[in-house]
Every structure is written in C-alpha cells, then in structure tokens.
Scaffold this motif. Structure first.
Motif, PDB file in Angstrom:
ATOM      1  N   SER A 178       0.067  -9.268 -29.635  1.00 52.40           N
ATOM      2  CA  SER A 178      -0.686  -9.922 -30.707  1.00 52.40           C
ATOM      3  C   SER A 178      -0.732 -11.418 -30.434  1.00 52.40           C
ATOM      4  N   THR A 179      -1.846 -12.042 -30.768  1.00 53.78           N
ATOM      5  CA  THR A 179      -2.008 -13.485 -30.590  1.00 53.78           C
ATOM      6  C   THR A 179      -2.709 -14.048 -31.821  1.00 53.78           C
ATOM      7  N   THR A 180      -2.715 -15.374 -31.928  1.00 55.07           N
ATOM      8  CA  THR A 180      -3.446 -15.995 -33.032  1.00 55.07           C
ATOM      9  C   THR A 180      -4.938 -15.726 -32.896  1.00 55.07           C
ATOM     10  N   GLN A 181      -5.417 -15.619 -31.647  1.00 53.06           N
ATOM     11  CA  GLN A 181      -6.831 -15.355 -31.423  1.00 53.06           C
ATOM     12  C   GLN A 181      -7.225 -13.975 -31.934  1.00 53.06           C
ATOM     13  N   SER A 182      -6.301 -13.018 -31.881  1.00 48.52           N
ATOM     14  CA  SER A 182      -6.594 -11.660 -32.351  1.00 48.52           C
ATOM     15  C   SER A 182      -6.240 -11.489 -33.823  1.00 48.52           C
ATOM     16  N   TYR A 183      -5.893 -12.620 -34.507  1.00 48.08           N
ATOM     17  CA  TYR A 183      -5.520 -12.576 -35.923  1.00 48.08           C
ATOM     18  C   TYR A 183      -4.346 -11.627 -36.152  1.00 48.08           C
ATOM     19  N   ARG A 184      -3.417 -11.623 -35.172  1.00 50.85           N
ATOM     20  CA  ARG A 184      -2.180 -10.846 -35.223  1.00 50.85           C
ATOM     21  C   ARG A 184      -2.395  -9.343 -35.115  1.00 50.85           C
ATOM     22  N   SER A 185      -3.619  -8.891 -34.873  1.00 49.64           N
ATOM     23  CA  SER A 185      -3.835  -7.467 -34.628  1.00 49.64           C
ATOM     24  C   SER A 185      -3.564  -7.187 -33.155  1.00 49.64           C
ATOM     25  N   ALA A 186      -3.271  -5.944 -32.812  1.00 55.25           N
ATOM     26  CA  ALA A 186      -2.894  -5.596 -31.441  1.00 55.25           C
ATOM     27  C   ALA A 186      -4.094  -5.661 -30.507  1.00 55.25           C
ATOM     28  N   ILE A 187      -3.899  -6.275 -29.345  1.00 51.81           N
ATOM     29  CA  ILE A 187      -4.869  -6.229 -28.274  1.00 51.81           C
ATOM     30  C   ILE A 187      -4.186  -5.621 -27.062  1.00 51.81           C
ATOM     31  N   TYR A 188      -4.961  -5.058 -26.156  1.00 52.79           N
ATOM     32  CA  TYR A 188      -4.379  -4.339 -25.038  1.00 52.79           C
ATOM     33  C   TYR A 188      -4.831  -4.941 -23.718  1.00 52.79           C
ATOM     34  N   TYR A 189      -3.907  -4.962 -22.761  1.00 53.28           N
ATOM     35  CA  TYR A 189      -4.219  -5.440 -21.425  1.00 53.28           C
ATOM     36  C   TYR A 189      -3.547  -4.537 -20.407  1.00 53.28           C
ATOM     37  N   VAL A 190      -3.971  -4.645 -19.148  1.00 52.75           N
ATOM     38  CA  VAL A 190      -3.504  -3.750 -18.094  1.00 52.75           C
ATOM     39  C   VAL A 190      -2.401  -4.433 -17.283  1.00 52.75           C
ATOM     40  N   ASP A 191      -1.325  -3.705 -17.067  1.00 54.09           N
ATOM     41  CA  ASP A 191      -0.191  -4.184 -16.284  1.00 54.09           C
ATOM     42  C   ASP A 191       0.032  -3.213 -15.128  1.00 54.09           C
ATOM     43  N   LEU A 192       0.826  -3.623 -14.176  1.00 54.38           N
ATOM     44  CA  LEU A 192       1.153  -2.793 -13.021  1.00 54.38           C
ATOM     45  C   LEU A 192       2.659  -2.785 -12.855  1.00 54.38           C
ATOM     46  N   GLY A 193       3.239  -1.610 -12.768  1.00 52.76           N
ATOM     47  CA  GLY A 193       4.690  -1.521 -12.650  1.00 52.76           C
ATOM     48  C   GLY A 193       5.103  -0.343 -11.800  1.00 52.76           C
ATOM     49  N   LEU A 194       6.414  -0.130 -11.732  1.00 53.11           N
ATOM     50  CA  LEU A 194       6.948   1.029 -11.021  1.00 53.11           C
ATOM     51  C   LEU A 194       6.710   2.280 -11.847  1.00 53.11           C
ATOM     52  N   ARG A 195       6.660   3.411 -11.192  1.00 52.99           N
ATOM     53  CA  ARG A 195       6.459   4.664 -11.907  1.00 52.99           C
ATOM     54  C   ARG A 195       7.672   4.966 -12.784  1.00 52.99           C
ATOM     55  N   THR A 196       7.417   5.634 -13.871  1.00 55.86           N
ATOM     56  CA  THR A 196       8.457   5.938 -14.842  1.00 55.86           C
ATOM     57  C   THR A 196       9.644   6.642 -14.177  1.00 55.86           C
ATOM     58  N   ALA A 234       0.807  -1.223   0.000  1.00 54.58           N
ATOM     59  CA  ALA A 234       0.000   0.000   0.000  1.00 54.58           C
ATOM     60  C   ALA A 234       0.838   1.270   0.000  1.00 54.58           C
ATOM     61  N   CYS A 235       2.127   1.147   0.285  1.00 52.46           N
ATOM     62  CA  CYS A 235       2.994   2.324   0.329  1.00 52.46           C
ATOM     63  C   CYS A 235       3.841   2.482  -0.932  1.00 52.46           C
ATOM     64  N   LEU A 236       3.826   1.506  -1.810  1.00 52.48           N
ATOM     65  CA  LEU A 236       4.662   1.572  -3.016  1.00 52.48           C
ATOM     66  C   LEU A 236       4.091   2.552  -4.040  1.00 52.48           C
ATOM     67  N   PRO A 237       4.959   3.393  -4.650  1.00 52.60           N
ATOM     68  CA  PRO A 237       4.519   4.258  -5.743  1.00 52.60           C
ATOM     69  C   PRO A 237       4.479   3.442  -7.043  1.00 52.60           C
ATOM     70  N   LEU A 238       3.284   3.145  -7.526  1.00 59.27           N
ATOM     71  CA  LEU A 238       3.128   2.261  -8.682  1.00 59.27           C
ATOM     72  C   LEU A 238       2.442   2.982  -9.838  1.00 59.27           C
ATOM     73  N   GLU A 239       2.282   2.246 -10.922  1.00 54.45           N
ATOM     74  CA  GLU A 239       1.729   2.842 -12.139  1.00 54.45           C
ATOM     75  C   GLU A 239       0.966   1.779 -12.923  1.00 54.45           C
ATOM     76  N   LEU A 240      -0.296   2.062 -13.231  1.00 53.02           N
ATOM     77  CA  LEU A 240      -1.030   1.196 -14.148  1.00 53.02           C
ATOM     78  C   LEU A 240      -0.554   1.489 -15.558  1.00 53.02           C
ATOM     79  N   LYS A 241      -0.255   0.427 -16.315  1.00 51.29           N
ATOM     80  CA  LYS A 241       0.263   0.607 -17.667  1.00 51.29           C
ATOM     81  C   LYS A 241      -0.563  -0.203 -18.653  1.00 51.29           C
ATOM     82  N   LEU A 242      -0.750   0.352 -19.822  1.00 51.14           N
ATOM     83  CA  LEU A 242      -1.466  -0.343 -20.880  1.00 51.14           C
ATOM     84  C   LEU A 242      -0.440  -0.924 -21.847  1.00 51.14           C
ATOM     85  N   ARG A 243      -0.492  -2.229 -22.032  1.00 44.79           N
ATOM     86  CA  ARG A 243       0.462  -2.898 -22.910  1.00 44.79           C
ATOM     87  C   ARG A 243      -0.287  -3.557 -24.063  1.00 44.79           C
ATOM     88  N   GLY A 244       0.407  -3.679 -25.187  1.00 45.47           N
ATOM     89  CA  GLY A 244      -0.180  -4.312 -26.354  1.00 45.47           C
ATOM     90  C   GLY A 244       0.533  -5.605 -26.702  1.00 45.47           C
TER      91      GLY A 244
END
Length: 320
Positions: free
Chosen positions: A190-208, A178-188
């Motif tokens: 491609s998979t066979t399910q997406s027919y190689r087009s970009a899909i996006y998911y949410v990641d959590l990391g350290l702040r830039t 709860a004390c860590l300075p974090l950052e929600l990040k959007l990452r892209g």
C-alpha cells in the motif's frame, strides 16, 4: 539476418495480472490480484487461456500468485529489457525509446539517435506520455526450453524489483542465472498514491521450500549436464544480444495491437496502462488534465498507420 528487424525470443504465451473487458461497448482496463497465463490468440471474449494456466492453478493452494520459471539467458539485461518508451496513442507503434542517455526517435527523416533526458527532463516525452516500459521473458514448464512467456509492465515497483533480483541472482550464482530454479511471485503493498488500498507488483525469488544454497547447487548440476550435452549458453546469450540490436525498436507491427490496447487503453477520453500487463504500480493511470496527446513529430509518422487502420476498419476488421 534481416536488417532493421529486432530478433526477439520466441513467445509461446503471455503472463498478466490484468485484462481488458468490454463494458457498455467500451474496452476498459480491469486489474486483478493473481497471475493469468494466456496463449497469443485473442478472441472477442479476450485472450485464450494457456493449458499451463489451469495446471498451475490446480497445483496452487488458492489464487495463482506464484509461477515456477527459469531464465533464458545468464545476462540479466537480456531477460528483462527496460527502457523509457513513448508510443503512438492510436496505433501502439513506438515513437521514441531511450535509456536515459540516448534514444531512438521516429522523425520526419526516419529513425534518429538523440540524447535522452528521461521522462521528467524531456519536453517531448512529457507531451506524449513517455514512461518506463519493460518486457520479461521466462520459460515455464518443460515443453519448449527455448520458448518463453512474456510479461509486459510499466510498474516502477515491478521493474526495479525484477532488475535487482536478476542481477543479484546472477552475481551470487557465479553467472549461472539461466540454470537457477526461480519463481515469479505477486506481492502486494500500500502507498499514499494508492490511497492505502493494495496494489500488486511482480517479484522474482527462489521456488517455495528452496534455500539459496540448494538453488545454487542445483544450478551447478544443471550447468554441468548442459555443458556435457554440448549446450552453449554463452553462444545463446551472444545470439540474443545480436538479435535485439538488429532493430531500432523491439516492438513490431504484431505487438502494436497489444500495446495500443493494454499500454494506452481508452475510456471516456482517459488513457492509462492496465495493472500487471502494462501497469504503473498496479493502477490504471489517468492522463494529466490538459496533457497533449501528440506532437508534430508523432503526427508526422502517424498518417500511414492511420490509413492502414481505416482500410482495415472498412473491411470489417478491428483497429490494431
């Protein structure tokens, strides 16, 4: 505490990477490649933007693909609640919620605890469209330290990644998540399910610009200041844990409208989640051909809800 009502973190806004738009008189899912922060107020034109949405966009170099956040709790499972969920397709009310071992299911005789075999091994879930569903609460900004923004998702990529990051960050920081300075990040990706087009998911990391060592040092300093001020993080976690356990289902009547529209939007008979709001790998999903919409059990708990919706429609209101 009122029994039977799940007490959840106070929400001041929403985080999404998708939205519902009206086309030819129908409300359809539209995916996006950036975050949007909204209030909890919805108008005919959609959700009203939160003031922080514009503030963060001005601070970013382009599209809003990173949001500085902190967690409310040290326990990772309190920040991210993930389960297998089956919702009534018409009302958005939860019908069955499980963790792969046990589930709480609405039946003719009320809510009952039953074994949960996960969607792939449950005939009831396969008939109704059971799928992973998660809610992540985070704090954004300093205006309300106990108020949170909520991100709802059914993305396998987002759920797996967020769960892993939360547990890892909690472990390496010595329980100071709860004390860590974090950052929600959007990452892209491609998979066979997406027919190689970009899909996006949410990641959590350290702040830039921050390193793990720097973040842990900052977390220790913040923890010491909070302890000196009398801030009881362990008690906060305990109160949240008790509140979540107070009800069978986390989503109540006020959330049902959001779930009905974003988790199961309807377009020409096709049903599926919205990217980033209630999504599966960033793509709106199509119901398998011939899939049954309900079961006898779902029908048994639906009439009262349908009556309420019909009365509201008769008064000129929108179905929730």
């Amino acid at each position: 505490m009122l029994k039977g009502l799940s007490i959840t973190p106070p929400v001041v806004g929403r985080i999404s990477i998708g939205r519902v738009v009206e086309k030819n008189g129908k409300r359809l899912p539209e995916k996006d490649d950036q975050f949007t922060l909204t209030t909890q107020v919805q108008t005919r034109d959609g959700w009203m933007l939160h003031p922080l949405n514009e503030t963060l966009r001005k601070a970013s170099t382009g599209k809003l693909r990173a949001i500085p956040v902190r967690m409310l709790f040290n326990d990772p499972d309190l920040n991210l609640r993930a389960d297998y969920s089956l919702f009534d397709r018409d009302t958005g009310r939860p019908v069955c919620v499980g963790n792969g071992e046990t589930c709480m299911r609405a039946t003719r005789d009320g809510i009952r605890q039953q074994p949960c075999a996960s969607p792939d091994g449950c005939s009831f879930g396969q008939q109704g469209g059971c799928k992973p569903y998660a809610r992540l609460n985070v704090t954004v900004g300093d205006d309300d330290e106990l108020g949170s923004f909520i991100l709802r998702t059914t993305s396998y990529n987002s759920i797996r990644t967020l769960a892993a990051r939360l547990h890892y960050f909690n472990a390496v920081s010595g329980g100071l998540l709860a004390c860590l300075p974090l950052e929600l990040k959007l990452r892209g990706k491609s998979t066979t399910q997406s027919y190689r087009s970009a899909i996006y998911y949410v990641d959590l990391g350290l702040r830039t610009g921050s390193t793990l060592e720097d973040a842990i040092g900052e977390a220790r300093e913040l923890d010491q200041r909070r302890r000196a001020a009398g801030f009881a993080q362990a008690a906060l976690d305990a109160a949240a844990r008790l509140g979540f356990a107070n009800g069978a289902f986390e989503d109540g009547p006020e959330e049902s409208a959001v779930v009905a529209e974003e988790f199961y939007p309807v377009a020409d008979g096709d049903r599926g989640p919205i990217a980033g709001v209630a999504q599966k790998d960033g793509l709106a999903q199509k119901e398998p051909a011939g899939a049954t919409q309900t079961t006898a059990t779902i029908e048994a708990v639906r009439p009262t809800l349908r009556d309420q919706l019909e009365r509201k429609a008769a008064l000129g209101g929108q179905a929730a």
